[in-house]
Motif scaffolding. Structure first.
Motif, PDB file in Angstrom:
ATOM      1  N   TRP A   1     -44.235  -7.304 -45.432  1.00  0.00           N
ATOM      2  CA  TRP A   1     -43.123  -7.998 -46.072  1.00  0.00           C
ATOM      3  C   TRP A   1     -43.447  -9.482 -46.118  1.00  0.00           C
ATOM      4  CZ3 TRP A   1     -39.042 -10.849 -43.271  1.00  0.00           C
ATOM      5  CH2 TRP A   1     -37.983 -11.224 -44.096  1.00  0.00           C
ATOM      6  N   GLU A   2     -42.883 -10.211 -47.080  1.00  0.00           N
ATOM      7  CA  GLU A   2     -43.281 -11.601 -47.316  1.00  0.00           C
ATOM      8  C   GLU A   2     -43.103 -12.492 -46.098  1.00  0.00           C
ATOM      9  OE1 GLU A   2     -40.690 -14.071 -49.764  1.00  0.00           O
ATOM     10  OE2 GLU A   2     -39.350 -12.366 -49.980  1.00  0.00           O
ATOM     11  N   GLY A   3     -42.144 -12.203 -45.243  1.00  0.00           N
ATOM     12  CA  GLY A   3     -41.923 -13.039 -44.072  1.00  0.00           C
ATOM     13  C   GLY A   3     -42.616 -12.557 -42.823  1.00  0.00           C
ATOM     14  N   GLU A   4     -43.414 -11.480 -42.934  1.00  0.00           N
ATOM     15  CA  GLU A   4     -44.024 -10.869 -41.757  1.00  0.00           C
ATOM     16  C   GLU A   4     -45.388 -11.483 -41.463  1.00  0.00           C
ATOM     17  OE1 GLU A   4     -44.322  -9.487 -38.591  1.00  0.00           O
ATOM     18  OE2 GLU A   4     -42.606  -8.487 -39.547  1.00  0.00           O
ATOM     19  N   ARG A   5     -45.604 -11.858 -40.206  1.00  0.00           N
ATOM     20  CA  ARG A   5     -46.877 -12.450 -39.808  1.00  0.00           C
ATOM     21  C   ARG A   5     -47.680 -11.517 -38.901  1.00  0.00           C
ATOM     22  NH1 ARG A   5     -45.526 -14.682 -43.493  1.00  0.00           N
ATOM     23  NH2 ARG A   5     -45.000 -16.869 -43.821  1.00  0.00           N
ATOM     24  N   ARG A   6     -47.069 -10.413 -38.475  1.00  0.00           N
ATOM     25  CA  ARG A   6     -47.773  -9.479 -37.599  1.00  0.00           C
ATOM     26  C   ARG A   6     -48.557  -8.459 -38.422  1.00  0.00           C
ATOM     27  NH1 ARG A   6     -42.470  -9.553 -35.309  1.00  0.00           N
ATOM     28  NH2 ARG A   6     -42.399 -10.592 -33.280  1.00  0.00           N
ATOM     29  N   GLU A   7     -49.576  -7.886 -37.773  1.00  0.00           N
ATOM     30  CA  GLU A   7     -50.283  -6.768 -38.367  1.00  0.00           C
ATOM     31  C   GLU A   7     -49.549  -5.481 -38.023  1.00  0.00           C
ATOM     32  OE1 GLU A   7     -54.296  -6.825 -37.030  1.00  0.00           O
ATOM     33  OE2 GLU A   7     -54.793  -8.691 -38.066  1.00  0.00           O
ATOM     34  N   LEU A   8     -49.858  -4.414 -38.753  1.00  0.00           N
ATOM     35  CA  LEU A   8     -49.244  -3.123 -38.482  1.00  0.00           C
ATOM     36  C   LEU A   8     -49.558  -2.727 -37.044  1.00  0.00           C
ATOM     37  CD1 LEU A   8     -47.687  -0.886 -40.113  1.00  0.00           C
ATOM     38  CD2 LEU A   8     -49.889   0.304 -40.222  1.00  0.00           C
ATOM     39  N   PRO A   9     -48.532  -2.448 -36.228  1.00  0.00           N
ATOM     40  CA  PRO A   9     -48.781  -2.133 -34.811  1.00  0.00           C
ATOM     41  C   PRO A   9     -49.562  -0.833 -34.657  1.00  0.00           C
ATOM     42  CG  PRO A   9     -46.455  -2.629 -35.215  1.00  0.00           C
ATOM     43  CD  PRO A   9     -47.104  -2.461 -36.546  1.00  0.00           C
ATOM     44  N   ASP A  10     -50.245  -0.723 -33.540  1.00  0.00           N
ATOM     45  CA  ASP A  10     -50.930   0.510 -33.208  1.00  0.00           C
ATOM     46  C   ASP A  10     -49.915   1.637 -33.065  1.00  0.00           C
ATOM     47  OD1 ASP A  10     -51.943   2.300 -30.611  1.00  0.00           O
ATOM     48  OD2 ASP A  10     -53.515   1.846 -32.069  1.00  0.00           O
ATOM     49  N   ALA A  11     -50.227   2.790 -33.606  1.00  0.00           N
ATOM     50  CA  ALA A  11     -49.280   3.910 -33.640  1.00  0.00           C
ATOM     51  C   ALA A  11     -48.809   4.306 -32.246  1.00  0.00           C
ATOM     52  CB  ALA A  11     -49.903   5.102 -34.348  1.00  0.00           C
ATOM     53  N   ALA A  12     -49.661   4.157 -31.240  1.00  0.00           N
ATOM     54  CA  ALA A  12     -49.293   4.567 -29.885  1.00  0.00           C
ATOM     55  C   ALA A  12     -48.143   3.731 -29.328  1.00  0.00           C
ATOM     56  CB  ALA A  12     -50.507   4.470 -28.963  1.00  0.00           C
ATOM     57  N   ARG A  13     -47.969   2.522 -29.844  1.00  0.00           N
ATOM     58  CA  ARG A  13     -46.898   1.645 -29.345  1.00  0.00           C
ATOM     59  C   ARG A  13     -45.630   1.731 -30.180  1.00  0.00           C
ATOM     60  NH1 ARG A  13     -48.021  -4.134 -29.157  1.00  0.00           N
ATOM     61  NH2 ARG A  13     -49.417  -3.869 -30.928  1.00  0.00           N
ATOM     62  N   VAL A  14     -45.686   2.417 -31.318  1.00  0.00           N
ATOM     63  CA  VAL A  14     -44.546   2.447 -32.228  1.00  0.00           C
ATOM     64  C   VAL A  14     -43.453   3.365 -31.694  1.00  0.00           C
ATOM     65  CG1 VAL A  14     -43.774   3.103 -34.537  1.00  0.00           C
ATOM     66  CG2 VAL A  14     -45.909   1.839 -34.244  1.00  0.00           C
ATOM     67  N   VAL A  15     -42.257   2.833 -31.620  1.00  0.00           N
ATOM     68  CA  VAL A  15     -41.091   3.593 -31.176  1.00  0.00           C
ATOM     69  C   VAL A  15     -40.325   4.129 -32.382  1.00  0.00           C
ATOM     70  CG1 VAL A  15     -38.852   3.409 -30.008  1.00  0.00           C
ATOM     71  CG2 VAL A  15     -40.873   2.304 -29.030  1.00  0.00           C
ATOM     72  N   ALA A  16     -40.241   3.338 -33.444  1.00  0.00           N
ATOM     73  CA  ALA A  16     -39.471   3.734 -34.619  1.00  0.00           C
ATOM     74  C   ALA A  16     -40.106   3.144 -35.860  1.00  0.00           C
ATOM     75  CB  ALA A  16     -38.018   3.268 -34.496  1.00  0.00           C
ATOM     76  N   ALA A  17     -40.068   3.898 -36.946  1.00  0.00           N
ATOM     77  CA  ALA A  17     -40.508   3.425 -38.263  1.00  0.00           C
ATOM     78  C   ALA A  17     -39.580   4.067 -39.284  1.00  0.00           C
ATOM     79  CB  ALA A  17     -41.964   3.800 -38.533  1.00  0.00           C
ATOM     80  N   ASN A  18     -38.693   3.267 -39.823  1.00  0.00           N
ATOM     81  CA  ASN A  18     -37.652   3.812 -40.700  1.00  0.00           C
ATOM     82  C   ASN A  18     -37.563   3.025 -41.994  1.00  0.00           C
ATOM     83  OD1 ASN A  18     -36.710   4.366 -37.727  1.00  0.00           O
ATOM     84  ND2 ASN A  18     -35.735   5.918 -39.003  1.00  0.00           N
ATOM     85  N   VAL A  19     -37.619   3.749 -43.098  1.00  0.00           N
ATOM     86  CA  VAL A  19     -37.513   3.170 -44.433  1.00  0.00           C
ATOM     87  C   VAL A  19     -36.045   2.980 -44.777  1.00  0.00           C
ATOM     88  CG1 VAL A  19     -38.041   3.494 -46.870  1.00  0.00           C
ATOM     89  CG2 VAL A  19     -39.636   4.324 -45.128  1.00  0.00           C
ATOM     90  N   TYR A  20     -35.737   1.877 -45.436  1.00  0.00           N
ATOM     91  CA  TYR A  20     -34.392   1.660 -45.963  1.00  0.00           C
ATOM     92  C   TYR A  20     -34.218   2.493 -47.231  1.00  0.00           C
ATOM     93  CZ  TYR A  20     -33.236  -2.290 -42.906  1.00  0.00           C
ATOM     94  OH  TYR A  20     -32.940  -3.078 -41.829  1.00  0.00           O
TER      95      TYR A  20
END
Length: 456
Positions: free
Chosen positions: A132-151
């Motif tokens: 997203w235009e305001g995002e400065r992070r890289e895509l987190p490693d999947a092992a650390r992801v708790v939630a990924a939800n599309v609007y």
């Protein structure tokens, strides 16, 4: 034709008795009606995902029964559609709980629809991600992801209403879509009628935060007076087929609806007034006109719509270290000076005992808090007459033991001084962070599961 929609909640944790007056008011309209509950924030959803990990039947809205039980029977009996994102991380579990409520209300055969497809945690490796235009992070490693939800947008909700669902249960859908869906369903708006869709999304945006538009978040004593704060009326919006709309509230309730309250909510969380992006339509608010047409009645028109975005926002929540906080109080004469001494002592101790990459923040609640006291030395240079100060320490580190050590140092101030410290509390938890990414619309496939009495 007019369609009328009320909003019974603006966030998880909102007042649970607000929907009653709304339903009473909706019963007075000879028009299609709907009641929406917006209970989902980005971190709210991440916390819900963690609850679901602990309990497979958990992860939906904790206050679900408190929100719905008092009004669900009246809604079902009077053809008032109910829509909400109270499914959170587990719409299926929410459906089962709502089925119990409908049965208890005497409507065991109520038609319930569950919207699925927003949860893409298991698909991280197969989707085409861009930041997203305001995002400065890289895509987190999947092992650390708790939630990924599309609007998600309104389309699956419209499909559910077309299948005669009486209660529509969603997880992560865009807040305005909860109102746009019944408007499209009843008015027959096409999904490329951009100006009408913009009007519907605007209606949802104006009421999605509950009592914010009826004076709650607006109130400022001596500057912006709001009557009846203890019994705020929650908002209703009346929307015509051509997109004209009126914001109001139930008669006899507290709060107020004025041009000022509507303008504040109109601009709430808006990045670009000429391009407010939702999954359904991009809103151009620059030509909106707002006019008071009666007591607690404000008319809005002039919004324009642009084609929906090709990519949908996705919030990814992930674990990143640990955080902790601890507090201690100082009271009586010279309390602020003793609290500052405690802070300075604690800062020195942490510098000696903790790794240099420990992130920390101190607040003197009552003297220098909310804003970072370290960046506002003028606050502390003045002589304070405060006689009740609470020192708060917040810390963050990759290792939990470092966080626990830091808060234990505050606990040690009981006897290590300065004088008169007491009331210590400590709290530690994993650190949840969020990042925003975009995914192509065509890679997201929401589905509608229709239930009768909780059975698919």
């Amino acid at each position: 034709m007019t369609v009328v929609i009320g909003c019974g909640a603006g966030f998880s944790g909102d007042r649970t008795d607000a929907a009653g007056p709304l339903v009473d008011a909706l019963l007075g309209y000879d028009a299609p009606r709907a009641l929406m509950f917006e209970t989902l924030g980005e971190r709210t959803l991440a916390a819900a995902q963690l609850r679901r990990v602990q309990n497979p039947e958990g992860g939906d809205e904790p206050l679900l029964e408190a929100f719905l039980a008092p009004v669900l029977g009246d809604c079902l009996a009077n053809d008032i559609s109910v829509l909400g994102n109270f499914g959170a991380a587990n719409p299926g579990a929410a459906c089962r709980r709502i089925a119990e409520l409908t049965s208890a209300a005497g409507f065991a055969e109520a038609r319930l629809a569950v919207i699925e497809g927003d949860d893409v945690r298991e698909r991280l490796g197969e989707l085409d991600w861009t930041a997203w235009e305001g995002e400065r992070r890289e895509l987190p490693d999947a092992a650390r992801v708790v939630a990924a939800n599309v609007y998600l947008g309104a389309e699956p909700l419209i499909e559910a209403l077309a299948k005669r669902a009486q209660v529509v249960i969603a997880g992560r859908v865009a807040d305005p879509s909860l109102a746009l869906a019944p408007l499209c369903h009843h008015h027959g708006w096409a999904m490329d009628d951009w100006d009408r869709l913009a009007a519907g999304a605007l209606a949802g945006h104006l009421i999605e935060c509950g009592a914010q538009v009826t004076g709650g978040y607006f109130a400022d004593p001596g500057v912006k007076e709001v009557p009846g704060m203890a019994e705020l009326g929650y908002p209703l919006v009346e929307v015509e087929r051509d997109g004209r709309l009126v914001v109001t509230k139930p008669a006899g309730t507290g709060g107020l609806v004025t041009e000022q309250t509507v303008k504040e909510q109109l601009l709430y969380e808006i990045h670009d007034p000429a391009a407010y992006v939702t999954p359904d339509v991009i809103l151009d608010l620059t030509g909106v006109e707002i006019r008071q047409i009666g007591r607690d009645r404000v008319a809005i028109h002039g919004v324009r719509g642009k084609p929906a975005p090709s990519r949908l926002k996705t919030t990814i929540s992930f674990l990143d270290g640990h955080q902790g906080e601890a507090e201690i109080s100082y009271a009586g004469p010279n309390a602020a000076a003793r609290a500052r001494l405690a802070r300075d002592t604690l800062r020195e101790r942490l510098a000696r005992r903790c790794p240099p990459d420990l992130r920390m923040r101190f607040d003197l609640i009552g003297v220098s808090s909310v804003f970072d006291g370290d960046e506002m030395p003028w606050r502390e240079s003045s002589r304070s007459t405060v006689e009740d100060v609470r020192l708060r320490l917040a810390v963050e580190h990759a290792r939990r033991e470092v966080v626990e050590l830091a808060t234990q140092e505050l606990l040690a101030l009981y006897c290590c001084g300065p004088a008169g410290g007491g009331g210590v509390r400590r709290h530690h938890e994993p650190r949840l962070k969020t990042a925003s990414f975009l995914v192509p619309r065509e890679q997201v496939t929401p589905t509608v599961v229709l239930n009768r009495g909780g059975e698919a």
